[in-house]
Design a protein around this motif. Structure first.
Motif, PDB file in Angstrom:
ATOM      1  N   ASN A  94      39.423  33.179  46.868  1.00 17.93           N
ATOM      2  CA  ASN A  94      39.208  31.832  46.352  1.00 17.93           C
ATOM      3  C   ASN A  94      37.715  31.714  46.062  1.00 17.93           C
ATOM      4  N   SER A  96      34.192  29.717  44.797  1.00 27.46           N
ATOM      5  CA  SER A  96      33.607  28.379  44.825  1.00 27.46           C
ATOM      6  C   SER A  96      32.314  28.264  44.028  1.00 27.46           C
ATOM      7  N   ARG A  97      31.540  29.325  43.952  1.00 28.03           N
ATOM      8  CA  ARG A  97      30.295  29.255  43.174  1.00 28.03           C
ATOM      9  C   ARG A  97      29.795  30.638  42.843  1.00 28.03           C
ATOM     10  N   SER A 140      35.829  26.946  40.240  1.00 26.14           N
ATOM     11  CA  SER A 140      37.068  26.715  40.970  1.00 26.14           C
ATOM     12  C   SER A 140      38.122  27.650  40.403  1.00 26.14           C
ATOM     13  N   SER A 142      40.469  31.617  41.415  1.00 24.49           N
ATOM     14  CA  SER A 142      40.612  32.761  42.299  1.00 24.49           C
ATOM     15  C   SER A 142      40.742  34.028  41.467  1.00 24.49           C
ATOM     16  N   GLY A 168      32.763  32.453  48.020  1.00 29.99           N
ATOM     17  CA  GLY A 168      34.094  31.895  48.222  1.00 29.99           C
ATOM     18  C   GLY A 168      34.650  32.372  49.535  1.00 29.99           C
TER      19      GLY A 168
END
Length: 181
Positions: A94, A96-97, A140, A142, A168
């Motif tokens: 996953n 995130s940035r 956002s 995966s 992530g």
């Protein structure tokens, strides 16, 4: 007959106790409704296998963008568009940035993309009008593979990244292996 006036009662009599009780009630309510703490994002990309569409020379391999050496090594591409550099996180994660630390030859326009198999890409973020320096981008999505796909260079040189960090959490899902661009 004058009656001596009694001194006025203090106006602040025990006002502090109810105020203190009110503050304690508000504090306990905030504690009850606070969102649960989440684990901090993990740097997933450092030291992971990397490939690129090209490199300017032997000293500018894709792996240099993921080695943790912020200003000592870098990936640099050939002097044309488009170009890409990607990292294999080893498992589906996953995301995130991403943090891209550009050298002077930065991407004016580029995309951050993710893939489960290294062939089929999903765009997580599109940047236009980039100005170099450090781009800290919330994403956002995966994937096992993450790449920067450069579509417009800022100079006549290629794309040049001191470091490309992907953050992530690994979700443990199996990812399909692949080697496409």
């Amino acid at each position: 007959m004058f009656k001596a006036a009694s001194p006025p009662a203090p106006a602040h009599r025990r006002v502090g106790v109810p105020l203190l009780a009110l503050c304690a009630l508000v504090a306990s309510t905030l504690t009850l409704v606070a969102p649960p703490a989440q684990a901090a994002d993990t740097l997933l990309s450092q030291g992971k296998p990397a490939t690129a569409s090209s490199q300017e020379g032997d000293g500018y391999a894709a792996s240099a963008a993921f080695d943790g050496n912020l200003t000592g090594t870098r990936w640099a591409s050939q002097w044309s568009d488009p170009q890409w550099v990607r990292v294999d996180l080893g498992q589906r994660s996953n995301l995130s940035r991403t943090v891209l630390t550009w050298e002077g030859a930065y991407g004016r326009s580029y995309q951050i993309q993710a893939s489960d198999n290294g062939t089929d890409w999903r765009t997580l973020k599109t940047v236009t009008g980039g100005d170099g320096g450090t781009d800290d981008l919330a994403v956002s999505g995966s994937g096992r593979y993450v790449r920067m796909l450069g579509t417009e260079r800022s100079t006549g040189y290629g794309y040049s990244l001191w470091e490309f960090q992907v953050y992530g959490n690994a979700d443990g899902s199996p990812a399909l292996k692949g080697t496409g661009s």
